[in-house]
Design a protein around this motif. Structure first.
Motif, PDB file in Angstrom:
ATOM      1  N   LEU A 127     -26.372 -16.939 -28.667  1.00 31.01           N
ATOM      2  CA  LEU A 127     -25.589 -17.825 -27.810  1.00 31.01           C
ATOM      3  C   LEU A 127     -25.423 -17.191 -26.432  1.00 31.01           C
ATOM      4  O   LEU A 127     -25.598 -15.986 -26.264  1.00 31.01           O
ATOM      5  CB  LEU A 127     -24.235 -18.111 -28.451  1.00 31.01           C
ATOM      6  CG  LEU A 127     -24.292 -18.723 -29.853  1.00 31.01           C
ATOM      7  CD1 LEU A 127     -22.887 -18.984 -30.366  1.00 31.01           C
ATOM      8  CD2 LEU A 127     -25.104 -19.999 -29.849  1.00 31.01           C
ATOM      9  N   ARG A 128     -25.087 -17.978 -25.493  1.00 34.02           N
ATOM     10  CA  ARG A 128     -24.895 -17.461 -24.132  1.00 34.02           C
ATOM     11  C   ARG A 128     -23.602 -18.047 -23.571  1.00 34.02           C
ATOM     12  O   ARG A 128     -23.598 -18.760 -22.559  1.00 34.02           O
ATOM     13  CB  ARG A 128     -26.089 -17.843 -23.227  1.00 34.02           C
ATOM     14  CG  ARG A 128     -27.413 -17.207 -23.659  1.00 34.02           C
ATOM     15  CD  ARG A 128     -27.395 -15.701 -23.467  1.00 34.02           C
ATOM     16  NE  ARG A 128     -28.655 -15.072 -23.813  1.00 34.02           N
ATOM     17  CZ  ARG A 128     -28.908 -14.481 -24.978  1.00 34.02           C
ATOM     18  NH1 ARG A 128     -27.981 -14.472 -25.929  1.00 34.02           N
ATOM     19  NH2 ARG A 128     -30.062 -13.896 -25.191  1.00 34.02           N
TER      20      ARG A 128
ATOM     21  N   ALA B 268     -19.452 -16.171 -34.576  1.00 31.39           N
ATOM     22  CA  ALA B 268     -19.514 -17.553 -34.098  1.00 31.39           C
ATOM     23  C   ALA B 268     -20.211 -18.431 -35.135  1.00 31.39           C
ATOM     24  O   ALA B 268     -20.445 -19.609 -34.887  1.00 31.39           O
ATOM     25  CB  ALA B 268     -20.253 -17.614 -32.761  1.00 31.39           C
TER      26      ALA B 268
ATOM     27  N   TYR C 159     -17.945 -17.523 -21.288  1.00 27.92           N
ATOM     28  CA  TYR C 159     -16.756 -16.661 -21.307  1.00 27.92           C
ATOM     29  C   TYR C 159     -17.002 -15.351 -22.040  1.00 27.92           C
ATOM     30  O   TYR C 159     -16.071 -14.611 -22.307  1.00 27.92           O
ATOM     31  CB  TYR C 159     -15.599 -17.402 -21.978  1.00 27.92           C
ATOM     32  CG  TYR C 159     -15.963 -17.982 -23.329  1.00 27.92           C
ATOM     33  CD1 TYR C 159     -16.022 -17.167 -24.465  1.00 27.92           C
ATOM     34  CD2 TYR C 159     -16.275 -19.332 -23.464  1.00 27.92           C
ATOM     35  CE1 TYR C 159     -16.374 -17.679 -25.695  1.00 27.92           C
ATOM     36  CE2 TYR C 159     -16.639 -19.860 -24.694  1.00 27.92           C
ATOM     37  CZ  TYR C 159     -16.677 -19.022 -25.807  1.00 27.92           C
ATOM     38  OH  TYR C 159     -17.034 -19.539 -27.028  1.00 27.92           O
ATOM     39  N   CYS C 160     -18.235 -15.049 -22.404  1.00 32.63           N
ATOM     40  CA  CYS C 160     -18.525 -13.875 -23.226  1.00 32.63           C
ATOM     41  C   CYS C 160     -18.015 -12.582 -22.583  1.00 32.63           C
ATOM     42  O   CYS C 160     -18.264 -12.323 -21.406  1.00 32.63           O
ATOM     43  CB  CYS C 160     -20.031 -13.757 -23.467  1.00 32.63           C
ATOM     44  SG  CYS C 160     -20.453 -12.383 -24.548  1.00 32.63           S
TER      45      CYS C 160
ATOM     46  N   THR D  36     -24.316  -7.148 -25.247  1.00 27.07           N
ATOM     47  CA  THR D  36     -24.736  -7.145 -26.651  1.00 27.07           C
ATOM     48  C   THR D  36     -25.793  -8.221 -26.920  1.00 27.07           C
ATOM     49  O   THR D  36     -26.279  -8.321 -28.047  1.00 27.07           O
ATOM     50  CB  THR D  36     -23.541  -7.418 -27.594  1.00 27.07           C
ATOM     51  OG1 THR D  36     -23.048  -8.745 -27.350  1.00 27.07           O
ATOM     52  CG2 THR D  36     -22.439  -6.399 -27.407  1.00 27.07           C
ATOM     53  N   TRP D  37     -26.132  -9.053 -25.970  1.00 27.35           N
ATOM     54  CA  TRP D  37     -26.997 -10.207 -26.232  1.00 27.35           C
ATOM     55  C   TRP D  37     -28.395  -9.817 -26.704  1.00 27.35           C
ATOM     56  O   TRP D  37     -28.906 -10.382 -27.654  1.00 27.35           O
ATOM     57  CB  TRP D  37     -27.121 -11.073 -24.981  1.00 27.35           C
ATOM     58  CG  TRP D  37     -25.879 -11.835 -24.641  1.00 27.35           C
ATOM     59  CD1 TRP D  37     -24.719 -11.910 -25.362  1.00 27.35           C
ATOM     60  CD2 TRP D  37     -25.672 -12.634 -23.476  1.00 27.35           C
ATOM     61  NE1 TRP D  37     -23.796 -12.704 -24.715  1.00 27.35           N
ATOM     62  CE2 TRP D  37     -24.357 -13.167 -23.558  1.00 27.35           C
ATOM     63  CE3 TRP D  37     -26.451 -12.953 -22.372  1.00 27.35           C
ATOM     64  CZ2 TRP D  37     -23.826 -14.001 -22.582  1.00 27.35           C
ATOM     65  CZ3 TRP D  37     -25.928 -13.795 -21.385  1.00 27.35           C
ATOM     66  CH2 TRP D  37     -24.629 -14.304 -21.497  1.00 27.35           C
TER      67      TRP D  37
ATOM     68  N   GLY E  92     -19.503  -8.361 -32.347  1.00 31.79           N
ATOM     69  CA  GLY E  92     -20.765  -8.263 -31.600  1.00 31.79           C
ATOM     70  C   GLY E  92     -20.584  -8.732 -30.181  1.00 31.79           C
ATOM     71  O   GLY E  92     -19.479  -8.675 -29.637  1.00 31.79           O
ATOM     72  N   GLY E  93     -21.685  -9.364 -29.802  1.00 36.91           N
ATOM     73  CA  GLY E  93     -22.880  -9.769 -30.562  1.00 36.91           C
ATOM     74  C   GLY E  93     -22.518 -10.668 -31.751  1.00 36.91           C
ATOM     75  O   GLY E  93     -21.380 -11.087 -31.915  1.00 36.91           O
TER      76      GLY E  93
ATOM     77  N   CYS F 222     -27.198 -11.423 -29.912  1.00 37.97           N
ATOM     78  CA  CYS F 222     -26.559 -12.734 -30.048  1.00 37.97           C
ATOM     79  C   CYS F 222     -27.448 -13.770 -29.394  1.00 37.97           C
ATOM     80  O   CYS F 222     -27.998 -13.537 -28.317  1.00 37.97           O
ATOM     81  CB  CYS F 222     -25.171 -12.750 -29.413  1.00 37.97           C
ATOM     82  SG  CYS F 222     -24.325 -14.333 -29.675  1.00 37.97           S
TER      83      CYS F 222
HETATM   84  S1  SF4 Z   1     -21.106 -12.457 -28.331  1.00 38.25           S
HETATM   85 FE1  SF4 Z   1     -19.702 -14.127 -28.879  1.00 38.25          FE
HETATM   86  S2  SF4 Z   1     -18.875 -14.870 -26.919  1.00 38.25           S
HETATM   87 FE2  SF4 Z   1     -20.709 -13.616 -26.476  1.00 38.25          FE
HETATM   88  S3  SF4 Z   1     -22.397 -15.096 -26.330  1.00 38.25           S
HETATM   89 FE3  SF4 Z   1     -22.321 -14.335 -28.462  1.00 38.25          FE
HETATM   90  S4  SF4 Z   1     -21.011 -15.816 -29.566  1.00 38.25           S
HETATM   91 FE4  SF4 Z   1     -20.680 -16.120 -27.371  1.00 38.25          FE
END
Ligand code: SF4
Length: 118
Positions: free
Chosen positions: A31-32, A107, A35-36, A41-42, A78-79, A29
């Protein structure tokens, strides 16, 4: 050959779509979010991910089909599953042919390919 990088598979998801679902957590993923729930999974490659072809993954998912009942199925989460869009599309097509209901938990940030962030 298309391969997908999968963080984990949960066989009894009750809050990720209708009915009883198998949840497939994709690795990667961009995004960071603060609240993940799944920061592990990043990274696109963690060294612990499972690697599947679309056929291998759907064959595994078919084992859970008897538990889906009338309104369950598989959710791809995910992710960010859209980062592996070619793999995801193949898996969705195979699921449709197998009569498995599908959902995507995204997302909407699937631009580019994962090779850009390795
Ligand atoms: S997995 Fe979802 S909540 Fe987590 S950083 Fe990625 S988009 Fe955001």
């Amino acid at each position: 050959m298309i391969e997908g990088y999968i963080h984990s598979i949960e066989s009894m998801g009750l809050v990720d779509g209708p009915g009883i679902r198998t949840v497939v957590f994709f690795q990667g993923c961009r995004l960071r979010c603060r609240y993940c729930h799944n920061p592990d999974t990043w990274a696109m490659r963690s060294g612990k991910e499972q690697i599947f072809t679309p056929e291998q993954l759907v064959n595994k998912l078919l084992r859970f089909k008897p538990y889906f009942g009338d309104n369950g199925g598989v959710t791809f989460s995910g992710g960010e599953p859209l980062l592996q869009k070619d793999f995801l599309c193949e898996v969705l097509l195979l699921c449709k042919h197998a009569g498995i209901h599908t959902c995507i938990d995204t997302a909407g940030c699937g631009c580019g390919g994962y090779e850009e962030i390795l």
